[in-house]
Design a protein around this motif. Structure first.
Motif, PDB file in Angstrom:
ATOM      1  N   GLN A  22     -47.543 -41.782  91.649  1.00 54.02           N
ATOM      2  CA  GLN A  22     -47.562 -40.621  90.757  1.00 54.02           C
ATOM      3  C   GLN A  22     -46.525 -40.770  89.648  1.00 54.02           C
ATOM      4  O   GLN A  22     -46.799 -40.454  88.500  1.00 54.02           O
ATOM      5  CB  GLN A  22     -47.324 -39.324  91.526  1.00 54.02           C
ATOM      6  CG  GLN A  22     -47.473 -38.105  90.626  1.00 54.02           C
ATOM      7  CD  GLN A  22     -47.738 -36.833  91.385  1.00 54.02           C
ATOM      8  OE1 GLN A  22     -48.015 -36.848  92.566  1.00 54.02           O
ATOM      9  NE2 GLN A  22     -47.648 -35.726  90.695  1.00 54.02           N
ATOM     10  N   TYR A  50     -55.089 -40.242  89.234  1.00 58.98           N
ATOM     11  CA  TYR A  50     -54.565 -40.222  90.599  1.00 58.98           C
ATOM     12  C   TYR A  50     -54.919 -38.862  91.205  1.00 58.98           C
ATOM     13  O   TYR A  50     -54.095 -37.942  91.207  1.00 58.98           O
ATOM     14  CB  TYR A  50     -53.051 -40.460  90.567  1.00 58.98           C
ATOM     15  CG  TYR A  50     -52.428 -40.702  91.910  1.00 58.98           C
ATOM     16  CD1 TYR A  50     -52.613 -41.912  92.570  1.00 58.98           C
ATOM     17  CD2 TYR A  50     -51.643 -39.732  92.516  1.00 58.98           C
ATOM     18  CE1 TYR A  50     -52.037 -42.144  93.801  1.00 58.98           C
ATOM     19  CE2 TYR A  50     -51.065 -39.953  93.750  1.00 58.98           C
ATOM     20  CZ  TYR A  50     -51.262 -41.162  94.390  1.00 58.98           C
ATOM     21  OH  TYR A  50     -50.686 -41.397  95.617  1.00 58.98           O
ATOM     22  N   ALA A  53     -52.675 -36.348  93.308  1.00 62.67           N
ATOM     23  CA  ALA A  53     -51.429 -35.826  92.747  1.00 62.67           C
ATOM     24  C   ALA A  53     -51.389 -34.304  92.840  1.00 62.67           C
ATOM     25  O   ALA A  53     -52.360 -33.626  92.528  1.00 62.67           O
ATOM     26  CB  ALA A  53     -51.296 -36.253  91.292  1.00 62.67           C
ATOM     27  N   THR A  58     -45.674 -33.103  90.450  1.00 59.58           N
ATOM     28  CA  THR A  58     -45.552 -33.398  89.022  1.00 59.58           C
ATOM     29  C   THR A  58     -44.309 -32.726  88.452  1.00 59.58           C
ATOM     30  O   THR A  58     -43.531 -33.350  87.735  1.00 59.58           O
ATOM     31  CB  THR A  58     -46.822 -32.953  88.259  1.00 59.58           C
ATOM     32  OG1 THR A  58     -47.945 -33.673  88.775  1.00 59.58           O
ATOM     33  CG2 THR A  58     -46.693 -33.197  86.767  1.00 59.58           C
TER      34      THR A  58
END
Length: 154
Positions: A22, A50, A53, A58
């Motif tokens: 990630q 991805y 994720a 994030t």
């Protein structure tokens, strides 16, 4: 491997972190973008590459990258932050009507930094310059423009 990615990998390793899939994709998204993006916009692009994720990951990754000096975030007149890779020396014109952001470079601010260092012994490590006003498109639409914000007429 991309140059920014190499730098990121080195800084992550030096700080004791791994370059997870990630984190790698976030670097790639930021490096390939030609605009500032919110965490949600980054996450959307990361999910395309991805799918596993998570949004919280994030945000945590962006916070970590900011802490390590790899990413900067700016508000651009909005409540949420916009992110970009660190090291891009540029400035912003933010339209108050349509929200457009125009990036520009200038040697002027480098001269100010040198002057601050020389005159005050001050070492600038970061800067964030934004000018808020009305872009040419909005001005053509009749948006009222007040006098210059600081009253300086050059």
């Amino acid at each position: 491997m991309i140059s920014g990615l190499k730098t990121g990998l080195k800084k992550l390793k030096e700080a004791g972190f791994k370059l997870t899939p990630q984190r790698r994709v976030i670097f790639e998204v930021l490096e390939s973008s030609d605009k500032h993006m919110s965490a949600e916009e980054i996450h959307k692009r990361v999910k395309e590459r991805y799918p596993r994720a998570g949004l919280a990951t994030t945000y945590r990754t962006l916070d970590l990258l900011k802490e390590l000096g790899l990413v900067t975030n700016i508000s651009l007149g909005e409540e949420h932050k916009h992110y970009e890779l660190a090291g891009k020396c540029h400035y912003h014109l933010v339209c108050l009507r349509c929200g457009d952001v125009i990036e520009f470079g200038s040697n002027f601010f480098g001269k100010i930094e040198k002057g601050l260092s020389k005159d005050h012994g001050f070492e600038v490590t970061d800067q964030n310059v934004e000018f808020h006003g009305y872009c040419s498109k909005c001005r053509q639409k009749g948006e009222k423009i007040d006098d210059l914000a600081c009253g300086y007429e050059g």
